[in-house]
Design a protein around this motif. Structure first.
Motif, PDB file in Angstrom:
ATOM      1  N   LEU A 337     -13.651 -19.047 -13.783  1.00  0.00           N
ATOM      2  CA  LEU A 337     -13.409 -17.826 -13.017  1.00  0.00           C
ATOM      3  C   LEU A 337     -11.908 -17.696 -12.796  1.00  0.00           C
ATOM      4  O   LEU A 337     -11.306 -18.502 -12.080  1.00  0.00           O
ATOM      5  N   VAL A 338     -11.294 -16.720 -13.457  1.00  0.00           N
ATOM      6  CA  VAL A 338      -9.849 -16.517 -13.377  1.00  0.00           C
ATOM      7  C   VAL A 338      -9.575 -15.346 -12.439  1.00  0.00           C
ATOM      8  O   VAL A 338      -9.936 -14.203 -12.738  1.00  0.00           O
ATOM      9  N   GLU A 339      -8.959 -15.644 -11.306  1.00  0.00           N
ATOM     10  CA  GLU A 339      -8.591 -14.601 -10.346  1.00  0.00           C
ATOM     11  C   GLU A 339      -7.161 -14.140 -10.618  1.00  0.00           C
ATOM     12  O   GLU A 339      -6.240 -14.957 -10.666  1.00  0.00           O
ATOM     13  N   VAL A 340      -6.977 -12.851 -10.818  1.00  0.00           N
ATOM     14  CA  VAL A 340      -5.652 -12.282 -11.057  1.00  0.00           C
ATOM     15  C   VAL A 340      -5.023 -11.924  -9.714  1.00  0.00           C
ATOM     16  O   VAL A 340      -5.624 -11.214  -8.903  1.00  0.00           O
ATOM     17  N   LEU A 341      -3.817 -12.450  -9.478  1.00  0.00           N
ATOM     18  CA  LEU A 341      -3.134 -12.215  -8.212  1.00  0.00           C
ATOM     19  C   LEU A 341      -2.206 -11.005  -8.335  1.00  0.00           C
ATOM     20  O   LEU A 341      -1.505 -10.830  -9.330  1.00  0.00           O
ATOM     21  N   ASP A 342      -2.203 -10.196  -7.295  1.00  0.00           N
ATOM     22  CA  ASP A 342      -1.427  -8.957  -7.299  1.00  0.00           C
ATOM     23  C   ASP A 342       0.048  -9.230  -7.051  1.00  0.00           C
ATOM     24  O   ASP A 342       0.428 -10.129  -6.298  1.00  0.00           O
ATOM     25  N   ILE A 343       0.909  -8.463  -7.722  1.00  0.00           N
ATOM     26  CA  ILE A 343       2.326  -8.409  -7.380  1.00  0.00           C
ATOM     27  C   ILE A 343       2.667  -6.950  -7.095  1.00  0.00           C
ATOM     28  O   ILE A 343       1.926  -6.039  -7.462  1.00  0.00           O
ATOM     29  N   ASN A 344       3.800  -6.729  -6.477  1.00  0.00           N
ATOM     30  CA  ASN A 344       4.187  -5.365  -6.112  1.00  0.00           C
ATOM     31  C   ASN A 344       4.849  -4.689  -7.312  1.00  0.00           C
ATOM     32  O   ASN A 344       6.063  -4.559  -7.396  1.00  0.00           O
ATOM     33  N   ASP A 345       4.006  -4.242  -8.256  1.00  0.00           N
ATOM     34  CA  ASP A 345       4.525  -3.678  -9.512  1.00  0.00           C
ATOM     35  C   ASP A 345       4.250  -2.186  -9.650  1.00  0.00           C
ATOM     36  O   ASP A 345       4.424  -1.629 -10.739  1.00  0.00           O
ATOM     37  N   ASN A 346       3.812  -1.543  -8.594  1.00  0.00           N
ATOM     38  CA  ASN A 346       3.567  -0.105  -8.644  1.00  0.00           C
ATOM     39  C   ASN A 346       4.354   0.578  -7.528  1.00  0.00           C
ATOM     40  O   ASN A 346       4.265   0.168  -6.360  1.00  0.00           O
ATOM     41  N   ILE A 347       5.153   1.571  -7.901  1.00  0.00           N
ATOM     42  CA  ILE A 347       5.906   2.285  -6.876  1.00  0.00           C
ATOM     43  C   ILE A 347       5.003   3.301  -6.200  1.00  0.00           C
ATOM     44  O   ILE A 347       4.059   3.809  -6.819  1.00  0.00           O
ATOM     45  N   PRO A 348       5.245   3.599  -4.938  1.00  0.00           N
ATOM     46  CA  PRO A 348       4.443   4.629  -4.268  1.00  0.00           C
ATOM     47  C   PRO A 348       4.595   5.980  -4.958  1.00  0.00           C
ATOM     48  O   PRO A 348       5.663   6.313  -5.469  1.00  0.00           O
ATOM     49  N   GLN A 349       3.508   6.721  -4.982  1.00  0.00           N
ATOM     50  CA  GLN A 349       3.507   8.055  -5.559  1.00  0.00           C
ATOM     51  C   GLN A 349       3.483   9.089  -4.424  1.00  0.00           C
ATOM     52  O   GLN A 349       2.669   8.987  -3.507  1.00  0.00           O
ATOM     53  N   ILE A 350       4.376  10.048  -4.506  1.00  0.00           N
ATOM     54  CA  ILE A 350       4.483  11.075  -3.470  1.00  0.00           C
ATOM     55  C   ILE A 350       4.087  12.425  -4.064  1.00  0.00           C
ATOM     56  O   ILE A 350       4.587  12.811  -5.125  1.00  0.00           O
ATOM     57  N   THR A 351       3.176  13.107  -3.391  1.00  0.00           N
ATOM     58  CA  THR A 351       2.713  14.419  -3.846  1.00  0.00           C
ATOM     59  C   THR A 351       2.936  15.440  -2.738  1.00  0.00           C
ATOM     60  O   THR A 351       2.532  15.216  -1.592  1.00  0.00           O
ATOM     61  N   ILE A 352       3.604  16.517  -3.066  1.00  0.00           N
ATOM     62  CA  ILE A 352       3.815  17.607  -2.104  1.00  0.00           C
ATOM     63  C   ILE A 352       2.722  18.635  -2.335  1.00  0.00           C
ATOM     64  O   ILE A 352       2.686  19.313  -3.372  1.00  0.00           O
ATOM     65  N   THR A 367       7.794  23.824  13.380  1.00  0.00           N
ATOM     66  CA  THR A 367       7.311  24.561  12.210  1.00  0.00           C
ATOM     67  C   THR A 367       7.083  23.582  11.045  1.00  0.00           C
ATOM     68  O   THR A 367       7.937  22.745  10.761  1.00  0.00           O
ATOM     69  N   VAL A 368       5.939  23.683  10.405  1.00  0.00           N
ATOM     70  CA  VAL A 368       5.625  22.803   9.280  1.00  0.00           C
ATOM     71  C   VAL A 368       6.290  23.334   8.014  1.00  0.00           C
ATOM     72  O   VAL A 368       6.103  24.488   7.635  1.00  0.00           O
ATOM     73  N   ILE A 369       7.080  22.491   7.376  1.00  0.00           N
ATOM     74  CA  ILE A 369       7.814  22.882   6.172  1.00  0.00           C
ATOM     75  C   ILE A 369       7.045  22.476   4.905  1.00  0.00           C
ATOM     76  O   ILE A 369       7.012  23.197   3.918  1.00  0.00           O
ATOM     77  N   ALA A 370       6.417  21.299   4.937  1.00  0.00           N
ATOM     78  CA  ALA A 370       5.724  20.806   3.732  1.00  0.00           C
ATOM     79  C   ALA A 370       4.596  19.856   4.136  1.00  0.00           C
ATOM     80  O   ALA A 370       4.628  19.239   5.221  1.00  0.00           O
ATOM     81  N   LEU A 371       3.593  19.736   3.264  1.00  0.00           N
ATOM     82  CA  LEU A 371       2.511  18.763   3.402  1.00  0.00           C
ATOM     83  C   LEU A 371       2.687  17.719   2.307  1.00  0.00           C
ATOM     84  O   LEU A 371       2.822  18.062   1.124  1.00  0.00           O
ATOM     85  N   ILE A 372       2.701  16.456   2.687  1.00  0.00           N
ATOM     86  CA  ILE A 372       3.031  15.369   1.757  1.00  0.00           C
ATOM     87  C   ILE A 372       1.926  14.315   1.800  1.00  0.00           C
ATOM     88  O   ILE A 372       1.436  13.959   2.879  1.00  0.00           O
ATOM     89  N   SER A 373       1.535  13.823   0.626  1.00  0.00           N
ATOM     90  CA  SER A 373       0.604  12.695   0.547  1.00  0.00           C
ATOM     91  C   SER A 373       1.248  11.586  -0.271  1.00  0.00           C
ATOM     92  O   SER A 373       2.002  11.848  -1.213  1.00  0.00           O
ATOM     93  N   VAL A 374       0.964  10.323   0.103  1.00  0.00           N
ATOM     94  CA  VAL A 374       1.523   9.168  -0.603  1.00  0.00           C
ATOM     95  C   VAL A 374       0.397   8.212  -0.977  1.00  0.00           C
ATOM     96  O   VAL A 374      -0.645   8.159  -0.316  1.00  0.00           O
ATOM     97  N   SER A 375       0.601   7.477  -2.059  1.00  0.00           N
ATOM     98  CA  SER A 375      -0.393   6.497  -2.499  1.00  0.00           C
ATOM     99  C   SER A 375       0.305   5.389  -3.266  1.00  0.00           C
ATOM    100  O   SER A 375       1.419   5.568  -3.775  1.00  0.00           O
ATOM    101  N   ASP A 376      -0.339   4.241  -3.334  1.00  0.00           N
ATOM    102  CA  ASP A 376       0.198   3.080  -4.064  1.00  0.00           C
ATOM    103  C   ASP A 376      -0.969   2.299  -4.635  1.00  0.00           C
ATOM    104  O   ASP A 376      -1.910   1.956  -3.921  1.00  0.00           O
ATOM    105  N   ARG A 377      -0.950   2.028  -5.936  1.00  0.00           N
ATOM    106  CA  ARG A 377      -2.071   1.371  -6.611  1.00  0.00           C
ATOM    107  C   ARG A 377      -2.168  -0.117  -6.282  1.00  0.00           C
ATOM    108  O   ARG A 377      -3.185  -0.747  -6.581  1.00  0.00           O
ATOM    109  N   ASP A 378      -1.106  -0.706  -5.701  1.00  0.00           N
ATOM    110  CA  ASP A 378      -1.175  -2.123  -5.360  1.00  0.00           C
ATOM    111  C   ASP A 378      -2.139  -2.337  -4.203  1.00  0.00           C
ATOM    112  O   ASP A 378      -2.604  -1.392  -3.558  1.00  0.00           O
TER     113      ASP A 378
END
Length: 435
Positions: A337-352, A367-378
């Protein structure tokens, strides 16, 4: 980057001016619905307009719309009655794989005035996948000299469903010579073995044919089968043996090509060619294992091959056999059983999601100027993302929902002092992603 171009005038400028002067109301809270996968087109999900406190008659005039990132048009809203319904086939396994939780996140936006709501639709699993064995027929060769209680590994079935719908039980045809043994472990994988109950006599029975059946826990249950053809042979009465039945190792996802994962060492009590061992992956070998690892047939070393990706696959189950060079070869088996360990190799993605430009000099604070969402696959800390702005600007970020932010005006604007602002993403040098 967010900026205001002072040369942007005319009709577009005037239209945006009236939009900013309209009352701004941000949607709060979250609505939860659930729907079984494979529901037919038109299946009722929820009275979304009523639950959001909106009048059906105002949906069209207020430009009611639904955004579903990455999930196309699986769900739709009838603007005539405000009902959320299933628009196209929802396959939970294709949507979320084996994840225990599966939801479709909807971002509901209405204008005049602008409101944003978050709706979570949980996709319920149904028992729509039967257990599947890697092969329909499995040939097993056993020497008649093998003693009772000897174990012979079998490939278990897989079930694409989750929970009780994928909980498998096994049985074989009643017989005097073989029994089944299933051992579960914390990694949620099972080791299925055929156990010899009494001594074999090739002169009496040369081959045993047994039907192995897997049943899932769904209602109604679904089954899968494989035919076991067990050939009984003579000679070479000692098989190679590993010191463990299951090995557990770890490797980082950024391991370079050829990184040593484990060095196996099986032993055989026989002498000469009967004790010489060849190592190999036990067939059938999954494409995932073949693409990620190699095994040295002489040394038993398993090394990385190609690129590992924690976000694509976190655990590999590798079945290995050690076969001696006897006239009638014998084999020993183990599982790694080989467990793959995560490293921080994905930059956050920003969507307006929504952007209001330019900003009027007399725009009110908040006043609201923009709506922003962020995600990271790590995963873990590597996947936790926070957002910051360039300091000393009249704006601020307000968290409206997990990984969702509103860019709002924090103080009064003075165009004569500053005609435009540039907001820059910044990355902090900390172990977890930080933007």
């Amino acid at each position: 980057m967010v900026y205001s171009n002072r040369s942007d005038r005319g009709h577009r400028h005037l239209l945006l001016f009236f939009m900013i002067l309209a009352a701004w109301e941000a949607g709060s809270g979250q609505i939860h619905y659930s729907v079984p996968e494979e529901s037919k087109h038109g299946t009722f999900v929820g009275r979304i307009a009523q639950d959001l406190g909106l009048e059906v008659a105002e949906l069209v005039p207020r430009l009611f719309r639904v955004a579903s990132k990455g999930h196309g048009d699986l769900l739709e809203v009838n603007l005539q009655n405000g009902i959320l319904f299933v628009n196209s086939r929802i396959d939970r396994e294709a949507l979320c794989g084996r994840s225990a939780e599966c939801s479709i996140h909807l971002e509901v936006i209405v204008d005049r005035p602008l409101q944003v709501f978050h709706v979570e639709v949980e996709v319920k699993d149904i028992n729509d996948n039967p257990p599947v064995f890697p092969e329909t027929k499995k040939r097993i060769i056993i020497a008649e000299s093998r003693p009772p209680e000897t174990r012979f590994p079998l490939d278990g079935a897989s079930d694409a469903d989750i929970g009780v719908n994928s909980a498998l039980t096994y049985r074989i045809d009643p017989n005097d010579y073989f029994a089944l043994d299933t051992q579960n472990n914390r990694e949620q994988t099972s080791s299925l073995s055929l156990v010899l109950k009494k001594s074999l006599d090739r002169e009496q029975i040369q081959e045993h044919s047994l039907l192995l059946t897997a049943r899932d826990g769904g209602k109604p249950e679904m089954t899968g089968t494989v035919q076991l053809q067990i050939a009984i042979l003579d000679v070479n009465d000692n098989a190679p043996e590993f010191d463990q039945f299951i090995y557990k190792v770890t490797v980082f996802e950024n391991a370079v090509n050829g990184t040593l994962v484990i060095k196996l060492n099986a032993t055989d009590l026989d002498e000469g060619t009967n004790g010489d061992i060849i190592y190999s992956f036990r067939r059938p070998v999954t494409p995932a294992v073949l693409n990620a690892f190699t095994i040295n047939p002489n040394s038993g070393e398993i090394r990385t091959k190609g690129r590992l990706d924690f976000e694509e696959k976190k655990l590999y189950e590798i079945s290995v056999e050690a076969i001696d060079k006897g006239n009638i070869p014998m084999a020993g088996h183990c599982t790694i059983l080989v467990e793959v360990l995560d490293i921080n190799d994905n930059i956050p993605q920003i969507t307006i999601t929504s952007l209001t430009l330019p900003v009027q000099e007399d725009a009110q604070v908040s006043t609201v100027i923009a709506l922003i969402s962020v995600s990271d696959r790590d995963s873990g800390a590597n996947g936790q993302v926070t957002c910051t702005l360039t300091p000393q600007v009249p704006f601020k970020l307000v968290s409206t929902f997990k990984n969702y932010y509103s860019l709002v005006l924090d103080s009064a604007l003075d165009r004569e002092s500053v005609s435009h602002y540039t907001l820059v993403r910044r990355r902090a040098s900390v172990p977890r992603g930080h933007y």
